[in-house]
Design an enzyme around this catalytic site. Sequence first.
Site, mmCIF file in Angstrom:
data_model
loop_
_atom_site.group_PDB
_atom_site.id
_atom_site.type_symbol
_atom_site.label_atom_id
_atom_site.label_comp_id
_atom_site.label_asym_id
_atom_site.label_seq_id
_atom_site.Cartn_x
_atom_site.Cartn_y
_atom_site.Cartn_z
ATOM 1 N N GLU A 94 0.824 -1.211 0.000
ATOM 2 C CA GLU A 94 0.000 0.000 0.000
ATOM 3 C C GLU A 94 0.858 1.260 0.000
ATOM 4 O O GLU A 94 0.529 2.242 -0.676
ATOM 5 C CB GLU A 94 -0.942 0.012 1.212
ATOM 6 C CG GLU A 94 -1.957 -1.122 1.246
ATOM 7 C CD GLU A 94 -3.034 -0.988 0.183
ATOM 8 O OE1 GLU A 94 -3.043 0.023 -0.540
ATOM 9 O OE2 GLU A 94 -3.876 -1.904 0.084
ATOM 10 N N ASP A 241 -4.345 -9.826 -8.590
ATOM 11 C CA ASP A 241 -4.760 -8.899 -9.646
ATOM 12 C C ASP A 241 -3.642 -8.061 -10.268
ATOM 13 O O ASP A 241 -3.315 -8.167 -11.449
ATOM 14 C CB ASP A 241 -5.885 -7.992 -9.130
ATOM 15 C CG ASP A 241 -5.592 -7.373 -7.759
ATOM 16 O OD1 ASP A 241 -4.498 -7.593 -7.217
ATOM 17 O OD2 ASP A 241 -6.464 -6.651 -7.245
ATOM 18 N N GLU A 335 -18.530 -6.405 -2.408
ATOM 19 C CA GLU A 335 -17.152 -6.889 -2.302
ATOM 20 C C GLU A 335 -17.004 -8.287 -2.880
ATOM 21 O O GLU A 335 -15.954 -8.632 -3.405
ATOM 22 C CB GLU A 335 -16.688 -6.870 -0.846
ATOM 23 C CG GLU A 335 -16.162 -5.539 -0.371
ATOM 24 C CD GLU A 335 -14.843 -5.149 -1.009
ATOM 25 O OE1 GLU A 335 -13.801 -5.249 -0.340
ATOM 26 O OE2 GLU A 335 -14.842 -4.740 -2.184
ATOM 27 N N GLU A 353 -12.288 0.178 -9.503
ATOM 28 C CA GLU A 353 -11.863 -0.702 -10.591
ATOM 29 C C GLU A 353 -12.869 -0.760 -11.735
ATOM 30 O O GLU A 353 -12.484 -0.801 -12.910
ATOM 31 C CB GLU A 353 -11.589 -2.112 -10.055
ATOM 32 C CG GLU A 353 -10.297 -2.265 -9.276
ATOM 33 C CD GLU A 353 -10.385 -1.706 -7.863
ATOM 34 O OE1 GLU A 353 -9.341 -1.521 -7.230
ATOM 35 O OE2 GLU A 353 -11.524 -1.459 -7.392
ATOM 36 N N THR A 439 -1.339 1.066 -10.845
ATOM 37 C CA THR A 439 -2.550 0.425 -10.327
ATOM 38 C C THR A 439 -3.348 1.359 -9.431
ATOM 39 O O THR A 439 -4.528 1.134 -9.192
ATOM 40 C CB THR A 439 -2.185 -0.867 -9.570
ATOM 41 O OG1 THR A 439 -3.369 -1.645 -9.373
ATOM 42 C CG2 THR A 439 -1.536 -0.562 -8.223
#
Length: 897
Positions: A94, A241, A335, A353, A439
Site C-alpha cells: 500500500e 490482480d 465486495e 476498478e 494500479t
Amino acid sequence: GLAVSAVTDSLFCSRQEHAYPADELMPLTCRGRVRGQEPSRGDVDDALGKFSLTLIDTLDTLVVLNKTKEFEEAVKKVIKDVNLDNDIVVSVFETNIRVLGGLLGGHSVAIMLKEKGEYMQWYNGELLHMAKELGYKLLPAFNTTSGLPYPRVNLKFGVRHPEARTGTETDTCTACAGTLILEFAALSRFTGTSIFEEYARKALDFIWEKRQRSSNLVGVTINIHTGDWVRKDSGVGAGIDSYYEYLLKAYVLLGDDSFLERFNTHYDAIMRYISQPPLLLDVHIHKPMLNARTWMDSLLAFFPGLQVLKGDIRPAIETHEMLYQVIKKHNFLPEAFTTDFRVHWAQHPLRPEFAESTYFLYKATGDPYYLEVGKTLIENLNKYARVPCGFAAMKDVRTGSHEDRMDSFFLAEMFKYLYLLFADKEDMIFDIEDYIFTTEAHLLPLWLSTTNQTISKKNTSTEYTELDDSNFDWTCPNTQILFPNDPMFAQSIREPLKNVVDKSCPRGISRAEESLGSGPKPPLRARDFMASNPEHLEILKKMGVSLIHLKDGRVQLVQHAVQAASSLDAEDGLRFMQEMIELSSQQQKEQQLPPRAVQIVSHPFFGRVVLTAGPAQFGMDLSKHKAGTRGFVATIKPYNGCSEITNPEAVKEKIALMQRGQCMFAEKARNIQKAGAIGGIVIDDNEGSSSDTAPLFQMAGDGKNTDDITIPMLFLFNKEGNIILDAIREYEAVEVLLSDKAKDRATIFKGKMIPNYIIDSNLEIENMDQKSSENDSHKPTSEEAPSESQDAGAVSEEPEGGGENSAVGDPDPLSPASTDSASVSMADPDPHTPGPTEASAPEPACTAGDSQPQEQNTQTEANSKAHWDSKVQPMESILADWNEDIEAFEMMEKDEL
C-alpha cells in the site's frame, strides 16, 4: 467532467478543513482518521502511516482535473508538513502504490507544469527527493533469501530491528510482491539510482520461476523464504490482480520484451482456465479444471480494462457487462458475489476498478453506451454515498447503510477515471496519452523507457511457452482493426448478457463438469446426500470421505484424498465437499436476518446519512413493510428502558432511544410500546463500539411469546448511536426512517419540498423552487432474499448485562447448523491438504427475492442512444445533479455536525 472537477474541489477543501493532516477523512463524523486514535480495523489500517496519505495520493488527480493552483498549494503542504520517518508499521504494497506512487505521479506532473512555464516555477524536485527517501525506507523489506519483500516494514526501524515490531511474517500475497516494478523502476529512472528497479525485478523473477509449470498459474499467497505456495487457488481478483497488470504495464513503460512474454503466458492460462464467460472464477493451480470457489470478488473488475490494453476486447466487454448488471441490481458492486449473482460480502468501499474498466472500454470502442454507464456510477455515488463531509463507503449494499470511511483511492482513482471518461481533449491541459497509469492511477511518463535504463540479463534458463494466438502479435488496441466498419460491434456482444443477472439464476458449471459433457455424472451430489442411506455412505468411502458421528447428534465429514479408490474418485470427493460447503454456507445465511438501516431524514441530513443497524427477531418485520417507520426520535427515561417509562408524553408517536443493558431487549420493547412509541433504537453501552469494526447481531426475544410486540426495534453500536445523539444536541428535532434498506430522497420526500440546486454556466450556485432530475426519480431496488454478509452476526439471547457478557460474535461462515437430516463438517478443500470444516446440506434455491422487478432491469440500448446523441445534453444533467450535492454539502458544512 466539469461536474466531477467541481465536486473534487469541494471534497479537497472539506478534507483540508476537517481532516488535515490525518491520513484519511472520516466522512460521517467529519474528522480525520489518525492511526491509534480510532479502533483498529486490522490490516486495512496498514495503509495509514501518519504521512497525509490522501493528500499525497490525490496530487496528480488535481492536475488531471485542471486544479493547478490547488496542486501547487498541495505540493507545498506535502514538502512542508509530511514526515516519512515515523515509528509506525505500514504495508509495503500500500505504501508503494499510494505514497511512493503518489509522490512520483506528483513529480511527473510538476515537471510537466514547470516546463509549460506558468506554474511550479519554484519546483526543484522536492517530491522526487521525498520519493527517494521513502524508497530507501522500503528496501529493508527485501532482506530475504528469495528477494520477495516482507509484507510490512517500520518506516523508522525497518524490519529486523528490535523496535521494528515486524519481520516475523512468513507469507505475502502475489500482488503484494509483484506490484512494485512500475514505481521502483520509475524511481530508478528518475534518480539514476538503479537499486530500486533491481530489487523489484528480482521479486518478479522469483514469482515467475515459482509459477505452477503445468498450468502457468500462480497462487494467492507465497512463502517469502521458501517460495512454496501457501494458498494454491488462482484467479484475477484479490491477492493476484495487479501482478498481472504490472507485467503488461512494465513492458509498456520499460520496453522489456520478457515482461510481455511472461504476461502472454499467464494470459493464455487465464483465458484457458479462469475465464468462463462472462465469469472469472478461481481455480486450483495444480488442477486448473477444478473451480476453487463459486463466488467472485469485486477487485477483478479491473480485468476488462487490462484486457483492453492487451487488445482482447470481446471478453472485456462480456465481463464488464456482467459486472454492470450486478451494479444495477445493487447500486454498487458488492465486495463479493456468487455465480448466481447473490451478495456474498455486502460491503462496498467505493472501489474504482469498475470505473477504470469503463474508461478504457470507452477509449477503445468510442461507444456512448459507456458514457451511460459512467452516468449511472455518478448518479449512484450522488444518491447513495454522498454525506455531509464527503462520500461514505457502503457498509451493506442491500440496506444502503454507510461506513465512516473514505479511502484515499476514491479521490486518487475514482474521480480521475470519471473525469477522463467525460472529458474532451480540449478539457485537458496535457496529453494523457504520454503517461501510463499505475494500479493506483498515478501518472508515469512514457519517456522513462529511454532514461537511465537498468541493464537486465535475459532469463535464458526459462523457455517461454509457444502460444498459438494471433492476439499476441499486437499489444495495444487499434479500433480500426477491432471494429472494421461496425460501430455496433460492442452492442452485439453485450446484447445476450443484458439480462444475465435479473432474468436468470444460473448455477455456475465447473470446468470439471463441463469437461464431462455427456459422459459419466458425479456419483453423488451434496444436495442428495442422506447420512442414513447405506448406498450414499459406500459412495463416500470410495471417494475418500469418512463420516464421524458426533455426541451432539450431528455428523462430520472429512476427506482424505489418499484414501480414495482412485484419483478420479478423489476428485469426485473434492467436488462433493466443495458443494457441501456451499450448501452449508447457504443454509446459515438463510437463517440470518440481514442488517437494517437507520436513515436520518431531517435537516440538514435529508436522508444522506445511513447507519447500519442490527435487526430484532421480534416486532415489526421491516422487510415486509417497505415504507418503513418514520418519526422523530426521543430519549426515554429511564434510559435503559427496563421499567415503566416516566416521560411517556415525550415518547408518544416517536421513535424511542434507549441504552443497552440491565434487561432483555423484548422487555425494553414492551415498555416503550406501552408508552406509545412507534419504534425503538437500542444503543450499545460499550463505549467506542462500531459497525466498522464489530459484527452486527440480531436482538433475540426473551424465550417467551413475543407476538405482542408490534413496533420495529433496531440496534446501533455506540459510535453510530452517538451520531444521532449528537444530532439531537445540535438540532433538537431529529427525524429518522427505520427500514430494511436505505430509501432514495425522491421516495422519502415524495410530496414534500426539499432544497434543490443547480449551477449556472459560470458555476455560481442558485436556489431553485423545483428541479426535475432523472437522478431523483430513480426507483429503489426491490427486496432481495437474505444473503450472506460477513458482517451479519450471531443471535444474542442473553439478559443484557453489557457488552462483555454478550453472546454476540462474528460467526464462522461455515459454523455448524442443525438440520433434520445431518450437519456436516469439512474443510475448504485443497487438492493436497483436505481438512475439516462445518457445513450442512439443503439445496439453495433461486427464489423470487433474488430477482428485481422487470422495470428495474437494464436500460435498453435504444434508451442509451437517446441519452447520448450528443455529449452536451447529458453533461448538463450530470452537472445539475452534482451541484445540487455541492450546495447541500456547503450548507451542511456551516451547520457542522
